[in-house]
Design an enzyme around this catalytic site. Structure first.
Site, short mmCIF file in Angstrom:
data_model
loop_
_atom_site.label_atom_id
_atom_site.label_comp_id
_atom_site.label_asym_id
_atom_site.label_seq_id
_atom_site.Cartn_x
_atom_site.Cartn_y
_atom_site.Cartn_z
N PRO A 1 0.92 -1.13 0.06
CG PRO A 1 -0.60 -1.65 1.58
CD PRO A 1 0.73 -2.25 1.03
CD GLU A 2 2.32 3.12 -4.42
OE1 GLU A 2 2.25 4.66 -4.78
OE2 GLU A 2 2.48 2.37 -5.26
CE LYS B 1 5.10 3.04 0.21
NZ LYS B 1 5.96 2.16 -0.56
CD GLN C 1 8.12 -4.55 7.62
OE1 GLN C 1 7.89 -5.52 8.38
NE2 GLN C 1 9.54 -4.23 7.70
CG ASN D 1 6.16 0.60 -8.95
OD1 ASN D 1 7.05 1.49 -9.64
ND2 ASN D 1 5.56 -0.42 -9.77
#
EC number: 3.2.2.-
Length: 263
Positions: free
Chosen positions: A2-3, A53, A70, A169
């Site tokens: 997850p961002e 995060k 993570q 990403n």
């Protein structure tokens, strides 16, 4: 993984469930955290903060639970008394009279005192959060041109949480498509207009993703407001120029881009 937008939405959900409510039960899986269980009974969560995060759950007795999901960690909100059917390993339980929040599978979990918030290794290293409303494009521009970051290729820089926290990403590829740059560009090589556009996109796109409330594993965010323009769209025509979107690997992560309008 997850961002930033997904982590912030998780924090919003946790706050909505238990913020301000007395804790009736607290459980930690890790032995080093067991002593804090009794200290938190009767206390309440004051707010849940994100640093990229990482997630900081602040309690009314000035303790703070640090957790980083993570790859595998996930928070869930359930009605108190409900036990979800899952194969995940429970790490944290914070229970109130009506709602309980549960953290599964995460391994990076600590309890911090106020003075430790400024000395924790991750929190010291992480850069400004892209979802922080006080972070401006001018500050982002200064970071882009700083000696530390100006010579870095964007392929790696936009994944470095020390540069800006909360990027990942899908945000990396969408931001670079938006401004027509490639992963090989560096801040030192941009003209003033390119630099300004990038500084704005680095904030606007994560905030748009968060505000329109979407899911990363759908091809849109929060209804149809945020759509992936290149992420997971290799082989499809670019909506801006019609060229075929390509996929490669940059900084060990899949990278999607349009060779027709990113150069």
């Amino acid at each position: 993984m997850p961002e930033g937008p997904e982590i912030r939405r998780a924090a919003d959900n946790l706050e909505a469930a238990i913020k301000g409510k007395p804790l009736t039960d607290v459980w930690f899986a890790f032995p080093q955290l067991k002593t804090y269980q009794s200290q938190l009974i009767g206390q309440h969560v004051t707010h849940v903060e994100t640093r990229g995060k990482a997630l900081l759950t602040h309690f009314s007795n000035d303790l703070t639970l640090y957790s980083h999901n993570q790859l595998y960690g996930v928070w869930r909100v359930v009605d108190t008394g409900e036990e979800p059917q899952t194969t995940r390993v429970l790490r944290v339980k914070l229970q109130t009279a009506d709602k309980t929040i549960l953290l599964y599978s995460a391994s990076d979990i600590e309890m911090l005192r106020p003075e430790q918030l400024t000395t924790h290794p991750f929190l010291q290293r992480v850069g400004p959060d892209v979802l922080d409303p006080n972070l401006t494009p001018e500050v982002v521009k200064e970071r882009l041109l700083s000696p530390r970051f100006r010579n870095r290729q964007f392929a790696g820089l936009l994944l470095d949480q020390a540069f800006l926290a909360g990027l990942g990403n899908y945000l990396r590829v969408e931001i670079l498509w938006q401004v027509g740059l490639t992963g090989n560009h560096k801040a030192k090589d941009l003209n003033a207009a390119q630099l300004d556009a990038l500084a704005h996109a680095l904030l606007d796109i994560p905030r748009f993703s968060y505000a329109t409330r979407g899911l990363v594993d759908e091809n849109k965010h929060h209804g149809a407001l945020f759509r992936f323009k290149v992420f997971h769209r290799d082989g499809e025509p670019c909506e801006r120029c019609g060229s075929i979107i390509e996929k490669t690997t940059l900084s060990s992560r899949p990278f999607y881009w349009c060779p027709g309008c990113q150069h």
